[in-house]
Design a protein around this motif. Structure first.
Motif, PDB file in Angstrom:
ATOM      1  N   ILE A  66       1.010  -1.296  -0.068  1.00  0.00           N
ATOM      2  CA  ILE A  66      -0.461   0.317   0.010  1.00  0.00           C
ATOM      3  C   ILE A  66       0.733   1.151   0.166  1.00  0.00           C
ATOM      4  N   ILE A  67       2.078   1.196   0.742  1.00  0.00           N
ATOM      5  CA  ILE A  67       3.370   2.861   0.932  1.00  0.00           C
ATOM      6  C   ILE A  67       3.913   1.876   0.076  1.00  0.00           C
ATOM      7  N   ALA A  88      16.795   4.419   4.369  1.00  0.00           N
ATOM      8  CA  ALA A  88      15.152   5.190   4.471  1.00  0.00           C
ATOM      9  C   ALA A  88      13.366   4.891   4.163  1.00  0.00           C
ATOM     10  N   THR A  89      13.798   4.857   3.371  1.00  0.00           N
ATOM     11  CA  THR A  89      12.683   4.356   2.187  1.00  0.00           C
ATOM     12  C   THR A  89      11.422   3.487   2.788  1.00  0.00           C
ATOM     13  N   GLY A  90      12.804   2.676   3.652  1.00  0.00           N
ATOM     14  CA  GLY A  90      11.529   1.039   4.004  1.00  0.00           C
ATOM     15  C   GLY A  90      11.575   1.832   5.141  1.00  0.00           C
ATOM     16  N   ALA A  91      12.118   2.703   6.406  1.00  0.00           N
ATOM     17  CA  ALA A  91      11.933   3.318   7.724  1.00  0.00           C
ATOM     18  C   ALA A  91      11.172   3.164   7.777  1.00  0.00           C
ATOM     19  N   VAL A  92      10.702   4.554   7.259  1.00  0.00           N
ATOM     20  CA  VAL A  92       9.474   5.695   6.218  1.00  0.00           C
ATOM     21  C   VAL A  92       8.591   4.362   6.350  1.00  0.00           C
ATOM     22  N   VAL A  93       8.783   3.329   4.994  1.00  0.00           N
ATOM     23  CA  VAL A  93       7.583   2.599   4.943  1.00  0.00           C
ATOM     24  C   VAL A  93       6.721   1.993   5.901  1.00  0.00           C
ATOM     25  N   ALA A  94       7.845   1.413   6.963  1.00  0.00           N
ATOM     26  CA  ALA A  94       7.364   0.483   7.787  1.00  0.00           C
ATOM     27  C   ALA A  94       7.138   1.479   9.005  1.00  0.00           C
ATOM     28  N   ALA A  95       7.215   2.561   9.362  1.00  0.00           N
ATOM     29  CA  ALA A  95       6.860   2.955  10.213  1.00  0.00           C
ATOM     30  C   ALA A  95       5.547   3.958  10.375  1.00  0.00           C
ATOM     31  N   LEU A  96       5.637   4.489   8.810  1.00  0.00           N
ATOM     32  CA  LEU A  96       4.629   5.523   8.856  1.00  0.00           C
ATOM     33  C   LEU A  96       3.058   4.885   9.472  1.00  0.00           C
ATOM     34  N   PRO A  97       2.818   3.321   9.126  1.00  0.00           N
ATOM     35  CA  PRO A  97       1.682   2.671   9.591  1.00  0.00           C
ATOM     36  C   PRO A  97       1.590   2.809  11.264  1.00  0.00           C
ATOM     37  N   TRP A  98       2.224   2.731  12.115  1.00  0.00           N
ATOM     38  CA  TRP A  98       2.428   2.559  12.761  1.00  0.00           C
ATOM     39  C   TRP A  98       2.292   3.881  14.008  1.00  0.00           C
ATOM     40  N   LEU A  99       3.072   4.644  12.990  1.00  0.00           N
ATOM     41  CA  LEU A  99       2.760   5.960  14.201  1.00  0.00           C
ATOM     42  C   LEU A  99       1.168   6.597  14.020  1.00  0.00           C
TER      43      LEU A  99
END
Length: 165
Positions: A66-67, A88-99
Motif C-alpha cells: 500500500i505504501i 530510509a524509504t524502508g524505515a518510513v514505509v514500515a513506521a508510518l502506519p504505526w506512527l
C-alpha cells in the motif's frame, strides 16, 4: 554543439518483484525473532513462526504494497537506488502506519508494566515515550528491510547509473 542527454537506468523488473515478495516476509521473521508474540507458547520455534506469520500478514505485506509500491514508483525517477535511500524509504514505509495508529488510537486509560501511558484519553509523557520507542523499533527493522530490498533489487545492477545517450 548539443549537450548529451542522460537516461536513468532502473533495476530489472524481476529483481524488484522478488524484493517485494521476499523482503516483507524476511522483515516479519526478523521482528518475530527480536520481539516474539504469543507468550503462552513454550516452544520457541513455534512461537517465532506464528509471530512471523501474524507480523507478515498484518504488519509487513500490507504497508509494503500500500505504501512501498507507490513510493517505489514515485521515487525511482527522482532518487538513485542506493542503500541509504532504500534503507530510509524502508524505515518510513514500515513506521508510518504505526506512527499514525499511535497518534490516532487512544483508549480511555492504559498502562505498561503498571505505569500509566494514557489517562482519561490523553497520553502521558511515558505514553509518548513508549509510542516513539515502539515506532522507532519498527523504523529500525524497516531500515534493515530497506537495505535488504536494495541488496535484492539494485545491488550489482546498473540501477541508478546515468547513461549518456
Amino acid at each position: 554543439m548539443y549537450a548529451a542527454r542522460a537516461k536513468r537506468t532502473y533495476p530489472s523488473i524481476w529483481r524488484v518483484i522478488l524484493a517485494f515478495v521476499v523482503v516483507p516476509g524476511a522483515a516479519a521473521l526478523l521482528m518475530a525473532i527480536v520481539m516474539p508474540a504469543y507468550e503462552g507458547i513454550t516452544d520457541p520455534l513455534e512461537r517465532i513462526w506464528r509471530s512471523a506469520v501474524a507480523f507478515a500478514v498484518f504488519g509487513a505485506y500490507p504497508p509494503a504494497f500500500i505504501i512501498g509500491l507507490p513510493a517505489f514508483f514515485m521515487l525511482r525517477r527522482h532518487v538513485d537506488a542506493t542503500i541509504i535511500n532504500c534503507a530510509a524509504t524502508g524505515a518510513v514505509v514500515a513506521a508510518l502506519p504505526w506512527l499514525v495508529l499511535a497518534l490516532l488510537s487512544r483508549p480511555d486509560n492504559a498502562s505498561i508494566g503498571g505505569r500509566s501511558t494514557v489517562i482519561n484519553g490523553s497520553l502521558t509523557a511515558y505514553g509518548w515515550l513508549m509510542n516513539f520507542y515502539y515506532v522507532g523499533q519498527i523504523a529500525l527493522l524497516g531500515t534493515i528491510a530497506g537495505a535488504l530490498f536494495w541488496f535484492i533489487a539494485a545491488a550489482g545492477s546498473r540501477a541508478g547509473k546515468v547513461e549518456q545517450i
